[in-house]
Design an enzyme around this catalytic site. Structure first.
Site, PDB file in Angstrom:
ATOM      1  N   GLU A   1     -43.344 -13.777  46.429  1.00 10.24           N
ATOM      2  CA  GLU A   1     -42.700 -13.056  47.530  1.00 10.24           C
ATOM      3  C   GLU A   1     -41.185 -13.236  47.536  1.00 10.24           C
ATOM      4  O   GLU A   1     -40.681 -14.351  47.453  1.00 10.24           O
ATOM      5  CB  GLU A   1     -43.263 -13.530  48.872  1.00 10.24           C
ATOM      6  CG  GLU A   1     -42.626 -12.845  50.080  1.00 10.24           C
ATOM      7  CD  GLU A   1     -42.911 -13.549  51.389  1.00 10.24           C
ATOM      8  OE1 GLU A   1     -42.065 -13.462  52.295  1.00 10.24           O
ATOM      9  OE2 GLU A   1     -43.978 -14.201  51.490  1.00 10.24           O
TER      10      GLU A   1
ATOM     11  N   SER B   1     -40.092  -9.672  53.061  1.00  8.93           N
ATOM     12  CA  SER B   1     -41.171  -9.188  53.925  1.00  8.93           C
ATOM     13  C   SER B   1     -40.530  -8.421  55.067  1.00  8.93           C
ATOM     14  O   SER B   1     -39.382  -8.680  55.442  1.00  8.93           O
ATOM     15  CB  SER B   1     -42.033 -10.340  54.458  1.00  8.93           C
ATOM     16  OG  SER B   1     -41.281 -11.154  55.325  1.00  8.93           O
TER      17      SER B   1
END
Length: 437
Positions: A345, A348
């Protein structure tokens, strides 16, 4: 905070949301019971108060023995009113406590399940192929003289580092490029506080009593933020906003702090998971009915940044059980990390609908057309009487220290140098390659 009136009108929708999150459906009934107890307690208090007012008028008009008898009744009634008021306050606090712990209602279409139940939306870019042994970002950073974990640990402890030289310049260049992009889309740049009050932290949706990821300064009762989202959400606390001209957008540049209490043994090498990092966070205040469209825009702007740094990535729709308390939906962009052979990641973006705004008292005047369309919607009908309603808040990461990991690894050369993505070169004085020292 959820809208309790909406929950009362649509309990099955909230039960389904809880089920998708893997949370207890019975908490819906707990909220309904607490709300019923609150309303009952308030009704008793108001009835007694009305009776007290009547008696007060009778006492004023009475004389002699009749007045003395009424005064005795008034005294007894005053005790009962005081007790009823206290019981109403207790009932209200019990409801508030339940509401503070109840997660946001998820948006239709969010996948059910936990961390591994996300839905892959798309993959972008081409994974690089190397005809040499791939180095990880820490080895590359050390060759460039730009990442010093050893001295970071000496000065501050594990999971701290010094970024220096070209890597420090790379982070600043990345942040400046992100800021320029944000400004081009109407975001107001903000240098935000990194210490906030507990009510601001809790208002954003963080559990200040039980969240082990949060640093607390006990003497001052202040908390170090893990994202400028917290300060930006609190910025308009207890205010009425004018969103008639469109969303109100901020880009918060700050240092961020996380204890990483639950990550023992995970990502101990390098700067993937550290206690302190830099981040540029997009934050939007929008009308409730515009939240999903704004969410799509935030995701597109994140992808635009990823394209600029030329790293392959994928976009996932996070499963309900992996959402935080405040998020109704979250999309993650995960970049390819060659040394690990997997996606990690980088960004987000979350749609928090009206959840944070209700907790923080952030409202807008209700447009007439919205009132006309609100028939059957609890919040719309309730707000019609007072002319305000909660706004929606959304957030999205546009750049952070972790991006350095993907940039170094995907653009590395056999000799340990790193090619600078074309879009970043103007922010590095035209530098085309980070050279080994």
């Amino acid at each position: 905070m959820i809208d309790v009136k909406d929950l009362a009108e649509r309990p099955d929708v909230y039960r389904a949301s809880q089920r998708a999150r893997g949370a207890e459906e019975s908490r819906v009934d707990d909220i309904l019971a607490a709300d019923a107890a609150r309303r009952a307690a308030i009704s008793i208090y108001e009835t007694l108060r009305a009776e007290q007012n009547v008696f007060s008028k009778q006492v004023a008009a009475a004389k002699g023995e009749e007045k003395q008898a009424l005064l005795a009744q008034v005294k007894d009634l005053a005790v009962r009113v005081k007790q009823a008021s206290a019981e109403a306050e207790v009932a209200q606090e019990a409801l508030n406590e339940g509401l503070r712990a109840f997660p946001n209602l998820i948006v239709d279409g969010v996948p059910a399940g936990g961390e591994d139940d996300f839905v892959l939306l798309r993959e972008e870019g081409v994974k690089p192929s190397f005809d040499f042994e791939v180095r990880d970002h820490l080895e590359l950073g050390e060759l460039l003289g730009g990442i010093d974990m050893e001295r970071g640990a000496k000065v501050s402890g594990a999971r701290f580092s010094f970024l220096k030289g070209v890597v420090a310049r790379l982070e600043i260049a990345l942040m400046n490029m992100a800021l320029d992009q944000a400004v081009s889309y109407g975001f107001i740049p903000m240098i935000t506080p990194t210490l906030v009050r507990p009510e601001t932290m809790a208002g954003t949706g963080f559990d200040v009593k039980h969240d082990d990821e949060i640093y607390r300064l006990e003497k001052d009762d202040l908390y170090l933020v893990g994202t400028s989202e917290v300060a930006l959400a609190g910025y308009h606390g207890d205010e009425i906003l004018d969103l008639s001209a469109g969303p109100l957008r901020y880009a918060g540049w700050s240092s961020c702090y996380r204890r990483e209490a639950g990550s023992a043994g995970k990502d101990t090498r390098g700067i993937i998971r550290v206690h302190q990092f830099t981040k540029l966070e997009m934050f939007s205040y929008v009308r409730l009915e515009e939240a999903e469209a704004e969410h799509a825009r935030l995701l597109a702007w994140e992808e635009e940044m990823l394209a600029k740094v030329e790293v392959p990535y994928r976009v996932i729709d996070t499963a309900a059980g992996d959402l935080g308390l405040s998020a109704a939906r979250k999309f993650d962009c995960e970049a390819w990390v060659p040394s690990q052979g997997r996606y990690r990641e980088l960004t987000s973006t979350s749609n928090c609908t009206g959840f944070q705004a209700r907790r923080l008292g952030i409202r807008e005047r209700i447009p007439e057309r919205t009132l006309e369309a609100a028939d059957g919607v609890a919040e719309g009908k309730a707000a019609a009487a007072k002319g305000t309603r909660a706004v929606a808040t959304l957030n999205g990461t546009l750049a952070t220290t972790r991006w350095i990991v993907a940039i170094l690894e995907n653009h590395q050369n056999a000799d340990g140098s790193v090619n600078v993505p074309a879009a970043l070169r103007p922010y590095l004085g035209g530098l085309e390659r980070l050279e080994v020292i």
